[in-house]
Design an enzyme around this catalytic site. Sequence first.
Site: not given
Ligand code: 10D
Ligand code: SF4
Length: 318
Positions: A51, A106, A134, A136, A205, A233, A235
């Site tokens: 994202h 991932c 979302h 995921e 994670c 996003s 996270n």
């Molecule tokens: O929205 P998000 O945090 O799940 O995804 P973003 O692409 O921002 O960050 C990587 C995280 C992933 C792919 C979910 F594990």
């Molecule tokens: Fe993988 Fe965590 Fe990164 Fe998501 S945020 S892609 S689960 S390591």
Amino acid sequence: MARMTGPKPLLEVLIASPRGFCAGVDRAIKIVELAIERHGPPVYVRHEIVHNRTVVDQLRGLGAVFVEELDEVPDGRPVVFSAHGVPKVVPLAAMARGLDFHDATCPLVSKVHRQAQRLLEDDRHILFIGHAGHPEVIGTMGQVPDGAISLIETIDDVAAFDPAGRERLAFLTQTTLSVDDTAEIIAALQARFPTIRGPKAEDICYATSNRQAAVKEIAPRCDKMLVIGAPTSSNSLRLVEVAERLGVPARLVERAADIDWDWFGAPRVLGITAGASAPEVLVAEVLEALHQRFEVRASEAAHIEEKMVFKLPRELVA
Ligand code: 10D
Ligand code: SF4
């Protein structure tokens, strides 16, 4: 804030470490780059690979074409599945059409997919803690049949969940949730369903929890905080929440141009962090914008070490 003409005000900047790219994002971007090298452009990518608009635009420049659904991929062209994972039906549909596909899910999301599968085989109903809509969440819930999994977003959902005679319950979570909110939801689940089974190690994670821990560590020293990341996003949004819950006004910005200087004002100490999908070049861009207005003293803070690296899919490195 109006631009100054006299000496610039002093601004101490604490840059959280770790911040920005995680191992899963690094791997997903490399998969798209390698797929373009191998097949030549265009290579289709189902959903934004991660994202972040800067990442997506860069890959588009190399020949990636981003689509939301597999139906939009023309016959004969390769497709990459995004880092967030896909429901089981997606690779099956790709195979049925004879499409070449590369899975950039991932490995830590794939681990949750495998747990869901095992719980299904063990005849357990899964309570999946995550945010509705979302990708995921759609991907993980799509690993098992509809009736085998229920979404739990809040503590109220725990109270409202009707087990309808199901005694064999288990829970799993999205990987990018708030560590604190999730702990509360899990406690509520365990209080209501004492025999519920949980994952051996939690599904949030390492990158998500380390970035939240780094914000917690620096926030008490900050007057304001900027989180670099996209509104989509998960996270990154959680990092804003962590700062705000500690009483530090925080804003999510995709890049320097998004900074609202009226809101920014003249803090003495600013914290900066970046979500797992935000490239370091955007941190540098924000620092540059600060340098234009302030006498910046920047240093890295928190220092939680990360060494995680994920292997690339064999078909792209052979
Ligand atoms: O929205 P998000 O945090 O799940 O995804 P973003 O692409 O921002 O960050 C990587 C995280 C992933 C792919 C979910 F594990
Ligand atoms: Fe993988 Fe965590 Fe990164 Fe998501 S945020 S892609 S689960 S390591």
